[in-house]
Design a protein around this motif. Structure first.
Motif, PDB file in Angstrom:
ATOM      1  N   SER A 487       0.714  -1.259   0.045  1.00  0.00           N
ATOM      2  CA  SER A 487       0.086   0.021   0.138  1.00  0.00           C
ATOM      3  C   SER A 487       0.840   1.183   0.036  1.00  0.00           C
ATOM      4  N   GLU A 488       0.339   2.286  -0.215  1.00  0.00           N
ATOM      5  CA  GLU A 488       1.002   3.710  -0.367  1.00  0.00           C
ATOM      6  C   GLU A 488       1.330   3.914   1.224  1.00  0.00           C
ATOM      7  N   ASN A 489       0.440   3.747   2.100  1.00  0.00           N
ATOM      8  CA  ASN A 489       0.668   3.767   3.495  1.00  0.00           C
ATOM      9  C   ASN A 489       0.302   2.627   4.142  1.00  0.00           C
ATOM     10  N   VAL A 490       1.102   2.147   5.152  1.00  0.00           N
ATOM     11  CA  VAL A 490       1.021   1.025   5.907  1.00  0.00           C
ATOM     12  C   VAL A 490       1.269   1.456   7.287  1.00  0.00           C
ATOM     13  N   LEU A 491       0.217   0.979   8.321  1.00  0.00           N
ATOM     14  CA  LEU A 491       0.221   1.365   9.638  1.00  0.00           C
ATOM     15  C   LEU A 491      -0.068   0.193  10.589  1.00  0.00           C
ATOM     16  N   LEU A 492       0.891  -0.213  11.402  1.00  0.00           N
ATOM     17  CA  LEU A 492       1.043  -1.156  12.306  1.00  0.00           C
ATOM     18  C   LEU A 492       0.755  -0.604  13.705  1.00  0.00           C
ATOM     19  N   GLU A 497      -6.835   8.205  15.039  1.00  0.00           N
ATOM     20  CA  GLU A 497      -8.298   9.027  15.323  1.00  0.00           C
ATOM     21  C   GLU A 497      -8.307   8.756  16.839  1.00  0.00           C
ATOM     22  N   ASN A 498      -8.092   7.409  17.424  1.00  0.00           N
ATOM     23  CA  ASN A 498      -8.462   7.470  18.806  1.00  0.00           C
ATOM     24  C   ASN A 498      -7.123   7.536  19.779  1.00  0.00           C
ATOM     25  N   LYS A 499      -5.820   7.739  19.012  1.00  0.00           N
ATOM     26  CA  LYS A 499      -4.499   7.976  19.882  1.00  0.00           C
ATOM     27  C   LYS A 499      -4.162   6.706  20.593  1.00  0.00           C
ATOM     28  N   GLN A 500      -4.572   5.588  20.067  1.00  0.00           N
ATOM     29  CA  GLN A 500      -4.147   4.106  20.688  1.00  0.00           C
ATOM     30  C   GLN A 500      -2.779   3.311  20.117  1.00  0.00           C
ATOM     31  N   THR A 501      -2.313   2.921  20.951  1.00  0.00           N
ATOM     32  CA  THR A 501      -1.006   2.175  20.261  1.00  0.00           C
ATOM     33  C   THR A 501      -1.295   0.630  20.626  1.00  0.00           C
ATOM     34  N   ALA A 502      -0.317  -0.160  19.806  1.00  0.00           N
ATOM     35  CA  ALA A 502      -0.305  -1.632  20.372  1.00  0.00           C
ATOM     36  C   ALA A 502       0.673  -1.480  21.359  1.00  0.00           C
ATOM     37  N   LYS A 503       0.709  -2.644  22.361  1.00  0.00           N
ATOM     38  CA  LYS A 503       1.599  -2.753  23.518  1.00  0.00           C
ATOM     39  C   LYS A 503       2.922  -3.337  22.908  1.00  0.00           C
ATOM     40  N   THR A 504       2.788  -4.107  21.959  1.00  0.00           N
ATOM     41  CA  THR A 504       4.174  -4.916  21.581  1.00  0.00           C
ATOM     42  C   THR A 504       3.852  -5.119  19.868  1.00  0.00           C
ATOM     43  N   ILE A 505       4.997  -5.302  19.328  1.00  0.00           N
ATOM     44  CA  ILE A 505       4.962  -5.676  17.797  1.00  0.00           C
ATOM     45  C   ILE A 505       6.294  -6.660  17.988  1.00  0.00           C
ATOM     46  N   THR A 506       5.958  -8.004  17.177  1.00  0.00           N
ATOM     47  CA  THR A 506       7.074  -8.856  17.551  1.00  0.00           C
ATOM     48  C   THR A 506       7.311  -9.295  16.219  1.00  0.00           C
ATOM     49  N   ALA A 507       8.665  -9.252  15.593  1.00  0.00           N
ATOM     50  CA  ALA A 507       8.941  -9.912  14.538  1.00  0.00           C
ATOM     51  C   ALA A 507      10.192 -11.155  14.641  1.00  0.00           C
ATOM     52  N   ASP A 508       9.490 -12.388  14.563  1.00  0.00           N
ATOM     53  CA  ASP A 508      10.405 -13.402  14.720  1.00  0.00           C
ATOM     54  C   ASP A 508      10.776 -14.162  13.637  1.00  0.00           C
TER      55      ASP A 508
END
Length: 593
Positions: A487-492, A497-508
């Motif tokens: 995609s032109e923009n990818v968000l993980l 909008e609600n200013k929430q973020t993920a606790k963890t992002i793990t790449a194994d």
């Protein structure tokens, strides 16, 4: 009367010639034969015949017509009897005996009872031995406020035969009820050819047995005998009066012989004429069969073109149910409703427009929508996917949750979800699966959302035919498997909008490659730390940056420290100090310096 015998012979010869002519010519000759037979019957003077040129009325509170005794019971003498009503227009009427009000009128009735009852809309002909179907003139009309047709699969007794029909049409069958609106071709051709062969067989048998020739000889012999007897009687009556008186007994004997011979003549004429009629009817039917066979289309045309056959069911409410005779739902393996056609369409339209509250509902514990070809071989059924299933709508929802439905002001409210259904799942399995939201130009538009507590996107080997109760095994990665996010923009990890973020992002993974054409940035918002990679190099920023782990760090580029550098020990091949070099007395170095 001598000329009458010659007329009779000519009448019979004309009728024999007419059997290969048109139906109208044949019936005209048959009428002449009937007049001849009437003359014979009048001479026989047996039986009872009453005719009036105006009208005959039989009147009584009860009238019984038939082969009955004085008590009205059928003579049970082992002989077959019959009653025939023959006319151009026959009317049987049952009139109400009392006229009170509509609810209490003593209605008239007509009851027909027999072991076999047939209604044939055909022209039977003057003698009743024909079955002519005139174009557009074959119909059976039943008109009533209530019509009931019922079959009962019982022997010796039919219960409820006297029950009245409710308003409407009721059709009931204990066995098979077949409503068929179709135009046959191959089967019709076969049945017509069988009928034609049967008629040809009838004519062949008559010709082989020389039936017509023999019957004609019987009639000719009777006429010749009658003619000879009549001539003898005329000769005796033509003598002098005293001779007539002398020969009166002989004349009376001749008259008795004539009277005795007339019934034989009538029987012979009847057999002869009936055989000719049978041949004539066979010839006519064979011509009609040939005409129909010629009009039938060939098999390819029949298979490709419409026959215009149709079946119309029209009602405000139509219900198809699988109930038994006790009006109970049948839950057997054989119970079901089956629709089979090249095209099946369910719509809720009014004048080509969808109705505002139109609804097509499919409700069952199990529903299969399949575009497959089934192949059955012994105990194995193979289902090969073919064709397409297309679902197009403004809004679509597939759910296994529990909902509650309510109504307000007699209108249904939108369904409200009450709880999730435990153990429910959605499985989509096919070689290529595409979930898209795009415009008519193929441009990606709209939004696709996958929302769940646990979302997994995998390329693994899935164990097939897992036994019930067997524990789940870890999935094995598919060799060559690939997951691409393009995609032109990818968000993980969060949404703006609600200013929430993920606790963890793990790449194994064994190898992790991140490519950026211009800039790659990693930010820690709490202490404003940042790692930035761009065309100028790598930039680390933050209040406290720490590189730890491992036993060695190698920097093979020119390195500039713009701030103080602290450490336990530093080894340099050479040190250049621009301003000064500070430290203890170099001649008296302390350990570790």
């Amino acid at each position: 009367m001598e000329y009458v015998f010659d007329e009779w012979k000519e009448t019979l010869e004309n009728y024999e010639k007419s059997i290969n002519k048109t139906l109208g010519e044949m019936r005209q000759c048959r009428a002449d034969v009937q007049r001849m037979k009437t003359e014979i019957l009048n001479a026989v003077a047996k039986g009872y015949y009453r005719r009036d040129e105006e009208r005959i009325v039989l009147s009584a509170p009860e009238i019984i017509i038939g082969d009955v005794d004085k008590d009205g019971n059928l003579w049970m003498n082992g002989e077959h009897s019959r009653v025939i009503i023959r006319s151009n227009d026959i009317s049987i009427e049952g009139v109400a005996s009392t006229i009170a009000d509509d609810a209490h009128a003593d209605l008239g009735s007509i009851t027909c009872r027999a072991g076999s009852i047939k209604h044939l809309a055909v022209d039977p002909g003057p003698a009743g031995n024909e079955n002519v179907v005139f174009p557009g003139k074959s119909e059976v009309v039943t008109l009533a406020k209530g019509v009931k047709i019922s079959t009962i699969d019982n022997d010796w007794v039919l219960p409820n035969h006297s029950t009245s029909a409710h308003p409407g049409v009721a059709i009931h069958s204990c066995g098979t009820l077949n409503i068929d609106s179709s135009v046959p071709n191959k089967s019709l051709k076969g049945s017509l050819e069988e009928l034609k062969n049967a008629q040809e067989h009838v004519i062949d048998n008559i010709n082989q047995d020389r039936t017509i020739e023999q019957q004609k000889k019987v009639v000719d012999d009777c006429i010749s005998q009658l003619k000879a007897l009549y001539e003898n009687a005329q000769k005796l009556q033509g003598k002098a009066l005293e001779d007539v008186r002398t020969n009166s007994m002989e004349i009376l004997d001749l008259r008795n012989k004539i009277e005795q011979l007339l019934p034989s003549l009538h029987a012979g004429v009847t057999d002869y004429v009936n055989t000719l009629a049978e041949v004539a009817n066979a010839n006519r039917e064979m011509k009609d069969i040939d005409r129909v066979l010629t009009s039938l289309p060939d098999e390819s045309k029949y298979n490709q073109e419409s026959t215009d056959a149709s079946l119309l069911l029209n009602a405000e409410h139509i219900s198809l149910t699988t109930h038994d005779g006790e009006n109970k739902f049948r839950d057997t393996k054989e119970a079901g409703v089956e629709c089979n056609a090249r095209s099946i369409v369910f719509t809720s339209k009014n004048k080509d427009k969808l109705t505002e509250e139109g609804l097509i509902s499919l409700t069952a514990k199990n529903i299969d929508l399949m575009a497959v070809e089934k192949t059955v071989a012994k105990d194995k059924t193979t289902m090969q996917p073919v064709g397409n299933i297309r679902m197009q709508t403004k809004e679509m929802e597939i759910s296994s949750n529990e909902y509650s439905l309510t109504e307000k002001d007699d209108k249904p409210e939108p369904p409200t979800m009450t709880k999730q259904t435990e153990g429910s799942k959605l499985v989509i399995c096919m070689p290529s699966t595409e979930i898209a939201s795009h415009s008519e130009k193929g441009e990606a538009t709209g939004k696709v959302v996958l929302n769940a507590k646990d979302v997994q996107i995998m390329s693994t080997k899935k164990k097939q035919n897992k036994k019930e109760g067997e524990a789940d095994q870890p999935e094995e990665l598919m060799t060559g498997g690939k997951i691409a996010m393009i995609s032109e923009n990818v968000l993980l990890g969060g949404t703006k909008e609600n200013k929430q973020t993920a606790k963890t992002i793990t790449a194994d993974t064994e190898t992790l490659t991140l490519n950026a054409d211009k800039t790659m940035t990693m930010n820690v918002k709490e202490n404003k730390s940042q790692v930035s990679l761009d065309e100028k190099g790598i930039k680390l920023s933050g209040d406290n940056n720490n590189i730890s782990g491992g036993s060695e760090l190698t920097v093979d580029q020119k390195t500039t420290f713009s701030k103080d550098v602290n450490g336990q020990k530093a080894e340099f091949k050479s040190v250049n100090g621009t301003n000064c070099l500070l430290g203890p007395n170099t001649n008296d170095r302390k350990p570790g310096f």
